[in-house]
Design an enzyme around this catalytic site. Structure first.
Site, PDB file in Angstrom:
ATOM      1  N   HIS A  94      61.653   1.796  29.855  1.00  0.00           N
ATOM      2  CA  HIS A  94      61.832   0.628  30.726  1.00  0.00           C
ATOM      3  C   HIS A  94      63.069  -0.152  30.256  1.00  0.00           C
ATOM      4  O   HIS A  94      63.349  -0.212  29.050  1.00  0.00           O
ATOM      5  CB  HIS A  94      60.583  -0.259  30.672  1.00  0.00           C
ATOM      6  CG  HIS A  94      60.600  -1.351  31.697  1.00  0.00           C
ATOM      7  ND1 HIS A  94      61.312  -2.512  31.510  1.00  0.00           N
ATOM      8  CD2 HIS A  94      60.038  -1.437  32.925  1.00  0.00           C
ATOM      9  CE1 HIS A  94      61.171  -3.282  32.593  1.00  0.00           C
ATOM     10  NE2 HIS A  94      60.399  -2.639  33.463  1.00  0.00           N
ATOM     11  N   GLU A 164      65.022   1.821  38.672  1.00  0.00           N
ATOM     12  CA  GLU A 164      64.959   0.362  38.667  1.00  0.00           C
ATOM     13  C   GLU A 164      66.337  -0.200  38.358  1.00  0.00           C
ATOM     14  O   GLU A 164      66.743  -0.240  37.178  1.00  0.00           O
ATOM     15  CB  GLU A 164      63.990  -0.121  37.582  1.00  0.00           C
ATOM     16  CG  GLU A 164      62.568   0.325  37.782  1.00  0.00           C
ATOM     17  CD  GLU A 164      61.606  -0.599  37.057  1.00  0.00           C
ATOM     18  OE1 GLU A 164      60.835  -1.281  37.734  1.00  0.00           O
ATOM     19  OE2 GLU A 164      61.649  -0.661  35.830  1.00  0.00           O
TER      20      GLU A 164
END
Ligand code: PGA
Length: 250
Positions: A94, A164
């Site tokens: 992430h 993302e």
């Protein structure tokens, strides 16, 4: 036709602050699960809440694992430890972890550990900024290449990619559905290039970054994302339930 079931992944990050709130939120989300369920809801909770969340239609995931399988690493959690709590997925790489120093090499180690443990890695990639020349595309392909280094054609069928754009995470607006479409196509094509195989198109590509009930439909339909990675809106059972419902009706 796209036969991949839409995956709706909630990333609670470092929330909520109490056991009571965590179990309440999870129960609330469970109450919102559409019937019949056609999508795959997954909640990636902080490690310490995982054993407290009861088995349900909502699958459980971790938000990270350590790069080594075992050893003297104070404060770290191994893949086998999280596996005790019946998790099926783990988020890897992430951008918030990459910001703390996680490299593509570390991401790659974690991907291998997850695959060996039969846990599905959700590998996050995303550019911090965009340039007119489009060099961010090369950057994204590099993140894929390095994150998947040594992962066989067979094993790659078990990974999920979450695109993302870092600038959309925690922002007030998501990337527009048209651009999401460009990016899902780009990532699928990059995977075909890397693996020199057309069958690789079955790998789910999710979108994440400021997803909410108002933009979820467009991102999943026009954007052709195979699912969503949701931060803030996964902390509100009603909003997360609305997104589940939207995906379920597509
Ligand atoms: P957000 O976070 O939905 O709050 O923008 C997304 C993410 O970090 O995965």
């Amino acid at each position: 036709m796209n036969t991949i079931k839409k995956m709706i992944v909630g990333n609670w990050k470092m929330n909520p602050q109490t056991v009571k709130d965590a179990t309440k939120l999870f129960e609330g989300i469970n109450k919102q699960v559409p019937k019949p369920l056609r999508v795959v809801p997954i909640i990636c909770a902080p490690y310490i809440y995982l054993p407290l969340l009861k088995k349900s239609k909502v699958l459980l995931g971790a938000q990270n694992i350590f790069t080594e399988a075992k050893g003297s690493y104070t404060g770290e959690i191994s893949i086998d430890m999280v596996k005790n709590f019946k998790i099926s997925h783990v988020i890897i790489g992430h951008s918030e972890r990459r910001k703390m120093g996680e490299t593509d090499e570390m991401v790659n180690k974690k991907v291998h550990l997850a695959l060996e443990a039969d846990i599905t890695p959700i590998i996050c990639i995303g550019e911090t900024t965009r340039d007119e020349e489009g060099s961010y595309l090369g950057f994204l392909k590099g993140q894929l290449e390095q994150g998947l280094k040594g992962v066989s054609r067979n094993a790659v069928g078990r990974v999920i990619i979450a695109y993302e754009p870092v600038w959309a995470i925690g922002a007030s607006t998501a990337m527009n559905a048209h651009d999401v479409h460009q990016m899902t196509l780009f990532i699928k094509k990059a995977l075909i290039d890397i693996y020199k195989s057309k069958t690789i198109t079955g790998i789910p590509v999710l979108y994440g970054g400021a997803v909410d009930p108002t933009n979820a439909h467009g991102i999943l339909t026009e954007g052709e994302a195979d699912g969503l990675l949701i931060g803030r809106q996964s902390l509100d059972a009603k909003s997360f339930g609305e997104i589940l419902q939207i995906a379920n009706n597509i």
